[in-house]
Design an enzyme around this catalytic site. Sequence first.
Site, short mmCIF file in Angstrom:
data_model
loop_
_atom_site.label_atom_id
_atom_site.label_comp_id
_atom_site.label_asym_id
_atom_site.label_seq_id
_atom_site.Cartn_x
_atom_site.Cartn_y
_atom_site.Cartn_z
N HIS A 159 -0.91 0.23 -9.63
CA HIS A 159 -1.68 -0.52 -8.77
C HIS A 159 -2.37 -1.68 -9.51
O HIS A 159 -3.50 -1.82 -9.62
CB HIS A 159 -2.75 0.35 -8.06
CG HIS A 159 -3.03 -0.42 -6.57
ND1 HIS A 159 -3.32 0.27 -5.43
CD2 HIS A 159 -3.14 -1.82 -6.33
CE1 HIS A 159 -3.43 -0.68 -4.57
NE2 HIS A 159 -3.32 -1.69 -5.11
N GLU A 211 -1.80 7.99 -4.01
CA GLU A 211 -2.23 7.54 -5.55
C GLU A 211 -3.64 7.88 -5.87
O GLU A 211 -4.76 7.83 -4.87
CB GLU A 211 -2.18 5.99 -5.67
CG GLU A 211 -2.86 5.10 -4.85
CD GLU A 211 -2.39 3.91 -4.80
OE1 GLU A 211 -1.32 3.40 -4.80
OE2 GLU A 211 -3.61 2.86 -5.17
N ARG A 261 0.75 -1.18 0.11
CA ARG A 261 -0.13 -0.14 -0.02
C ARG A 261 0.95 1.23 -0.11
O ARG A 261 1.94 1.22 0.50
CB ARG A 261 -0.80 0.05 1.31
CG ARG A 261 -2.06 -0.81 1.25
CD ARG A 261 -3.20 -0.18 0.16
NE ARG A 261 -4.35 -1.12 0.17
CZ ARG A 261 -4.39 -2.06 -0.64
NH1 ARG A 261 -3.69 -2.28 -1.30
NH2 ARG A 261 -5.82 -2.83 -0.54
C1 DGY Z 1 -5.70 -5.74 -2.97
O1 DGY Z 1 -6.56 -6.55 -3.28
O2 DGY Z 1 -5.62 -5.21 -1.86
C2 DGY Z 1 -4.71 -5.22 -4.10
O3 DGY Z 1 -4.15 -4.11 -3.63
C3 DGY Z 1 -5.70 -4.79 -5.22
O4 DGY Z 1 -4.72 -4.80 -6.27
#
Ligand code: DGY
Length: 339
Positions: free
Chosen positions: A289, A271, A242
Site C-alpha cells: 500500500h 491488509e 482498496r
Molecule cells: C489513499 O490516499 O487513499 C491511498 O490509498 C493512500 O496511499
Amino acid sequence: MTAKPKVWVSRPLFPDVLARLAEYFDVDAEAVERRHTADELKNKLAGVDAALVGLADRIDATVLEGNTRLKMVANLGVGFNNLDLDTLTRHGILASNTPDVLTESVADFAWALMLAAARRVGASERWLRAGHWPGSNQRFDDWLGLDVHGRTLGILGMGRIGQGIARRAAGFDMNVLYHNRSRLPEMLERECKATLVGKDELLRRADFLVLVLPFTPENHHAIGAPELARMKRSAVLVNIARGGIVDDAALAAALREGTLAAAGLDVFEGEPQVHPDLLALDNVVLSPHIASASEETRRAMANLAADNVIAALGFGEAAGNPPTPLNPAVLARWSAHKA
Ligand code: DGY
C-alpha cells in the site's frame, strides 16, 4: 492565557508538519506506527479537539459514542472508507481527506505495477538475487513477458487518478477504455483519449485492467470469479484502489490456473495480511500500500491534513475555510451556531 486546543496524531508524521501543528495546538503524536483498537481510538478521541488519522483507524459510532469534545478528523489519504461519514456528520464533527496532491504519484505507481507485472520484474529479480543466473544457461526464450505498448488499457473508476493513468497511456500508444458511474466531460475524454464502455465490455477487451474506484459496500468484490472469467487469459489486473474490491482468493485461483496472466497489487483484503495463495505465486507483483509514497507526495498529504485541522479550528490564513472538507454541511452548521 487560554490553553491550546489538543490534537492527536495517530501515526508518526514528518517533524516539520508536527512543528506546524504545534504552533497552534497541544500535540500528542504517536512515535510508533501501529494499529489502534476501537477502545484506544475511543479514549484518545475523547480527550482531543481534533485528530489526524490513518486509513487503518476506523472512526465510527462505537469510537465516537459519548464524545462531546471532538470537532475535526483529518484523514491522511484520499480514500476515506475508514470514516463513517454519516455518523461524523450527525455528531457535528468535520472530516477532511487529501485529494489532488497524490493524484500524479498514484498514477505513476499504477504504471510501475503494470510494467512490473507484464515484464516479470519481481520474479526475475528474485531469481537473480537467489544466485540462479550464473551457470543457469539462460535461454533466449526465458523470462518472456507481455508487451504493454500498443495494447488496450481498461480503467475501472475514472476520477482524477484514473485520468492521470489514462494520460500516461498516450506515451505507450495504447487504446484506452474506461467504465465509470458517469461519463467524463467531452474535453476530458479527448484529453485522456479514453472511450466509455460498459463494465462487461471493459472486462472482455482490456489487456491491462486498472482498478481506481472508491471502496463502497456496492464495490465489494466488484472483481470476483465471474468478472475474472470474462477477462482475457493474457490480461493483467492492477489494483491500486482498496482491498476488498477484488476477491483475492478468486484472483489467486485465476493466476494459479492461468486463466489470468498476471497481476500487480498494492492493496489487499484484510491488509496488512495478504492472502497466502497470492504470496505463493510468481505471476503477481505485491507492494505494501505505497502508491502515494513518494517523499514529496506524503509530505504534501501530511501538510494538507494539517492545513485542514488548522483552518477548521479557526487558525491561520484560511481560518474557518478548511481546503478539503468531506462533510461541509458541518461547517455550515458551525457558522449558523455562531451567528
Ligand atoms: C489513499 O490516499 O487513499 C491511498 O490509498 C493512500 O496511499
